[in-house]
Design a protein around this motif. Structure first.
Motif, PDB file in Angstrom:
ATOM      1  N   ILE A 271      23.413  17.322 -27.216  1.00  0.00           N
ATOM      2  CA  ILE A 271      22.891  17.272 -25.841  1.00  0.00           C
ATOM      3  C   ILE A 271      23.046  18.625 -25.168  1.00  0.00           C
ATOM      4  N   HIS A 272      24.257  19.195 -25.259  1.00  0.00           N
ATOM      5  CA  HIS A 272      24.507  20.491 -24.621  1.00  0.00           C
ATOM      6  C   HIS A 272      23.620  21.581 -25.215  1.00  0.00           C
ATOM      7  N   GLN A 273      23.448  21.532 -26.527  1.00  0.00           N
ATOM      8  CA  GLN A 273      22.618  22.534 -27.207  1.00  0.00           C
ATOM      9  C   GLN A 273      21.175  22.471 -26.726  1.00  0.00           C
ATOM     10  N   LEU A 274      20.635  21.268 -26.647  1.00  0.00           N
ATOM     11  CA  LEU A 274      19.237  21.101 -26.242  1.00  0.00           C
ATOM     12  C   LEU A 274      19.043  21.442 -24.767  1.00  0.00           C
ATOM     13  N   THR A 275      19.958  20.997 -23.907  1.00  0.00           N
ATOM     14  CA  THR A 275      19.791  21.252 -22.475  1.00  0.00           C
ATOM     15  C   THR A 275      19.965  22.729 -22.152  1.00  0.00           C
ATOM     16  N   ARG A 276      20.851  23.411 -22.874  1.00  0.00           N
ATOM     17  CA  ARG A 276      21.006  24.859 -22.639  1.00  0.00           C
ATOM     18  C   ARG A 276      19.705  25.597 -22.931  1.00  0.00           C
TER      19      ARG A 276
ATOM     20  N   ASP B 158      18.922  25.928 -16.734  1.00  0.00           N
ATOM     21  CA  ASP B 158      19.841  25.306 -15.784  1.00  0.00           C
ATOM     22  C   ASP B 158      19.177  24.177 -14.991  1.00  0.00           C
ATOM     23  N   ARG B 159      17.912  24.350 -14.631  1.00  0.00           N
ATOM     24  CA  ARG B 159      17.256  23.322 -13.806  1.00  0.00           C
ATOM     25  C   ARG B 159      17.184  22.001 -14.560  1.00  0.00           C
ATOM     26  N   PHE B 160      16.791  22.083 -15.840  1.00  0.00           N
ATOM     27  CA  PHE B 160      16.730  20.855 -16.623  1.00  0.00           C
ATOM     28  C   PHE B 160      18.129  20.287 -16.823  1.00  0.00           C
ATOM     29  N   ALA B 161      19.111  21.148 -17.095  1.00  0.00           N
ATOM     30  CA  ALA B 161      20.476  20.672 -17.326  1.00  0.00           C
ATOM     31  C   ALA B 161      21.005  19.934 -16.102  1.00  0.00           C
ATOM     32  N   SER B 162      20.708  20.447 -14.910  1.00  0.00           N
ATOM     33  CA  SER B 162      21.198  19.794 -13.692  1.00  0.00           C
ATOM     34  C   SER B 162      20.506  18.447 -13.479  1.00  0.00           C
ATOM     35  N   ARG B 163      19.223  18.358 -13.845  1.00  0.00           N
ATOM     36  CA  ARG B 163      18.503  17.085 -13.722  1.00  0.00           C
ATOM     37  C   ARG B 163      19.038  16.086 -14.746  1.00  0.00           C
ATOM     38  N   PHE B 164      19.243  16.565 -15.989  1.00  0.00           N
ATOM     39  CA  PHE B 164      19.725  15.663 -17.023  1.00  0.00           C
ATOM     40  C   PHE B 164      21.137  15.167 -16.711  1.00  0.00           C
ATOM     41  N   ALA B 165      21.928  15.987 -16.014  1.00  0.00           N
ATOM     42  CA  ALA B 165      23.295  15.586 -15.660  1.00  0.00           C
ATOM     43  C   ALA B 165      23.301  14.310 -14.826  1.00  0.00           C
ATOM     44  N   ARG B 166      22.178  14.004 -14.183  1.00  0.00           N
ATOM     45  CA  ARG B 166      22.104  12.785 -13.382  1.00  0.00           C
ATOM     46  C   ARG B 166      22.072  11.536 -14.248  1.00  0.00           C
ATOM     47  N   PHE B 167      21.920  11.716 -15.577  1.00  0.00           N
ATOM     48  CA  PHE B 167      22.060  10.593 -16.494  1.00  0.00           C
ATOM     49  C   PHE B 167      23.533  10.325 -16.805  1.00  0.00           C
ATOM     50  N   GLY B 168      24.432  10.819 -15.973  1.00  0.00           N
ATOM     51  CA  GLY B 168      25.850  10.511 -16.103  1.00  0.00           C
ATOM     52  C   GLY B 168      26.149   9.071 -15.761  1.00  0.00           C
TER      53      GLY B 168
ATOM     54  N   THR C  88      13.958  16.725 -28.020  1.00  0.00           N
ATOM     55  CA  THR C  88      13.684  17.542 -26.832  1.00  0.00           C
ATOM     56  C   THR C  88      12.504  16.969 -26.056  1.00  0.00           C
ATOM     57  N   ALA C  89      11.455  16.622 -26.772  1.00  0.00           N
ATOM     58  CA  ALA C  89      10.276  16.050 -26.106  1.00  0.00           C
ATOM     59  C   ALA C  89      10.624  14.735 -25.421  1.00  0.00           C
ATOM     60  N   ILE C  90      11.407  13.889 -26.085  1.00  0.00           N
ATOM     61  CA  ILE C  90      11.797  12.601 -25.500  1.00  0.00           C
ATOM     62  C   ILE C  90      12.615  12.813 -24.235  1.00  0.00           C
ATOM     63  N   LEU C  91      13.588  13.708 -24.290  1.00  0.00           N
ATOM     64  CA  LEU C  91      14.446  13.942 -23.124  1.00  0.00           C
ATOM     65  C   LEU C  91      13.652  14.515 -21.958  1.00  0.00           C
ATOM     66  N   ILE C  92      12.735  15.433 -22.251  1.00  0.00           N
ATOM     67  CA  ILE C  92      11.913  16.013 -21.177  1.00  0.00           C
ATOM     68  C   ILE C  92      11.051  14.933 -20.534  1.00  0.00           C
ATOM     69  N   ARG C  93      10.395  14.128 -21.362  1.00  0.00           N
ATOM     70  CA  ARG C  93       9.498  13.097 -20.819  1.00  0.00           C
ATOM     71  C   ARG C  93      10.276  12.048 -20.017  1.00  0.00           C
ATOM     72  N   LEU C  94      11.443  11.642 -20.527  1.00  0.00           N
ATOM     73  CA  LEU C  94      12.226  10.647 -19.803  1.00  0.00           C
ATOM     74  C   LEU C  94      12.764  11.220 -18.492  1.00  0.00           C
ATOM     75  N   THR C  95      13.138  12.491 -18.515  1.00  0.00           N
ATOM     76  CA  THR C  95      13.630  13.132 -17.289  1.00  0.00           C
ATOM     77  C   THR C  95      12.514  13.248 -16.264  1.00  0.00           C
ATOM     78  N   ARG C  96      11.335  13.619 -16.708  1.00  0.00           N
ATOM     79  CA  ARG C  96      10.191  13.698 -15.786  1.00  0.00           C
ATOM     80  C   ARG C  96       9.900  12.339 -15.161  1.00  0.00           C
ATOM     81  N   SER C  97       9.842  11.315 -16.013  1.00  0.00           N
ATOM     82  CA  SER C  97       9.464  10.001 -15.495  1.00  0.00           C
ATOM     83  C   SER C  97      10.528   9.438 -14.566  1.00  0.00           C
ATOM     84  N   THR C  98      11.776   9.861 -14.755  1.00  0.00           N
ATOM     85  CA  THR C  98      12.853   9.352 -13.922  1.00  0.00           C
ATOM     86  C   THR C  98      12.899  10.027 -12.561  1.00  0.00           C
ATOM     87  N   PHE C  99      12.767  11.345 -12.547  1.00  0.00           N
ATOM     88  CA  PHE C  99      13.010  12.088 -11.311  1.00  0.00           C
ATOM     89  C   PHE C  99      11.744  12.596 -10.637  1.00  0.00           C
TER      90      PHE C  99
END
Length: 310
Positions: free
Chosen positions: A111-116, A120-130, A173-184
């Protein structure tokens, strides 16, 4: 509040690598894929409440229904929905027997490898999946893309074709980007209840997991991690024992071994080069350390992995 009483209150909830397994992460891959039925059938379609340390799960329910428990709340999951479950969230499932879908388990280092890589913008958005979140796939091109990606990831994981790891990471990476977009970028149609706030002890343990990922290559002692957390080494060991039934040092060693496995399997480094890459200055000591942890020398482990991937 007494810290020990907080810790004791969570001990009945088992912590697994994968449900029903207490062995270390089983492969050099940092992702594990399986059909929902593969594990659920073994447990009469009932996955009892449990938690994971250092693992993030994505569950895609293609067909059927499930009753989902998240901490002390229960909700329904329908076909076409995706559940995101972060580490240390207590979760359980009761699937209908016709349930079809996939469970993707990602180690946080991945997760850290892909978000890095995504900034930073994507990492901060993905952090909301905490906290856990539930998402419905639409009957549109976006939903079709995700459904296709989930199936492709499962197929690639099961195969042994060249560049397997690179393609799996691209699909993730594609899955995480698409899920993050659809969520936020759009309001999700359904959101399960928020979990209880983590206890102070749970926060210390989660922070240790984050610090471990950041510093494992420097082989810092347990006392250094404890000092950064503002607690004693004995207290940190107690938190780790209570959360995952391992000492802090065992967790540090497991993370180093995981990286060593990946280096041996996915690079052409010599054993000596691999030992330096994971923070050892003496290749002979690295070999002894690796064999003690895995039962195989680095050379034997590489040969075994190569035989499996032919």
């Amino acid at each position: 509040m007494n810290t020990d009483s907080v810790i004791s209150s969570i001990t009945p909830i088992p912590t697994y690598q994968l449900y029903g397994e207490r062995e270390p992460w089983p492969t050099p891959d940092m992702v594990h894929c399986e059909a929902i039925a593969a594990r659920s059938k073994l447990h009469n379609w009932h996955i009892k409440p449990h938690q994971h340390s250092g693992l993030f799960q994505i569950l895609y329910l293609e067909k059927g229904e499930a009753e989902v428990r998240l901490d002390d709340k229960t909700s329904r999951m329908q076909a076409g929905e995706v559940l995101m479950v972060p580490q240390l969230c207590i979760h359980g499932f009761r699937f209908r027997r016709d349930a079809v879908g996939y469970v993707f388990t990602l180690a946080y280092p991945l997760i850290h490898q892909l978000t890095r890589r995504l900034g930073d913008r994507f990492a901060s958005r993905f952090a909301r999946f905490g906290v856990p979140s539930l998402h419905r796939l639409g009957d549109d091109a976006e939903g079709d893309y995700l459904r296709m990606s989930f199936r492709a990831l499962d197929e690639e994981y099961a195969g042994n074709l060249p560049q397997r790891e690179a393609l799996m990471e691209a699909l993730l990476t594609a899955i995480l980007i698409r899920l993050t977009r659809s969520t936020f970028d759009a309001q999700p149609q359904q959101q399960p209840p928020q979990p209880r706030p983590a206890s102070r002890s749970g926060g210390h343990f989660a922070r240790f997991c984050d610090m471990l990922e950041e510093h494992y290559l420097s082989h810092q002692p347990v006392a250094a991690y404890a000092a950064s957390l503002g607690i004693t080494a004995a207290h940190l060991n107690l938190l780790c024992r209570r959360a995952v039934d391992k000492s802090a040092l065992e967790m540090i060693h497991e993370r180093i071994v995981l990286e060593a496995k990946r280096t041996l399997v996915y690079t052409s480094m010599t054993v000596s080069e691999a030992s330096y890459a994971v923070g050892f200055s003496d290749p002979a000591y690295f070999t002894r350390f690796f064999k003690r942890a895995t039962g195989l020398s680095p050379k034997q482990f590489r040969q075994q992995a190569e035989a499996l991937h032919r």
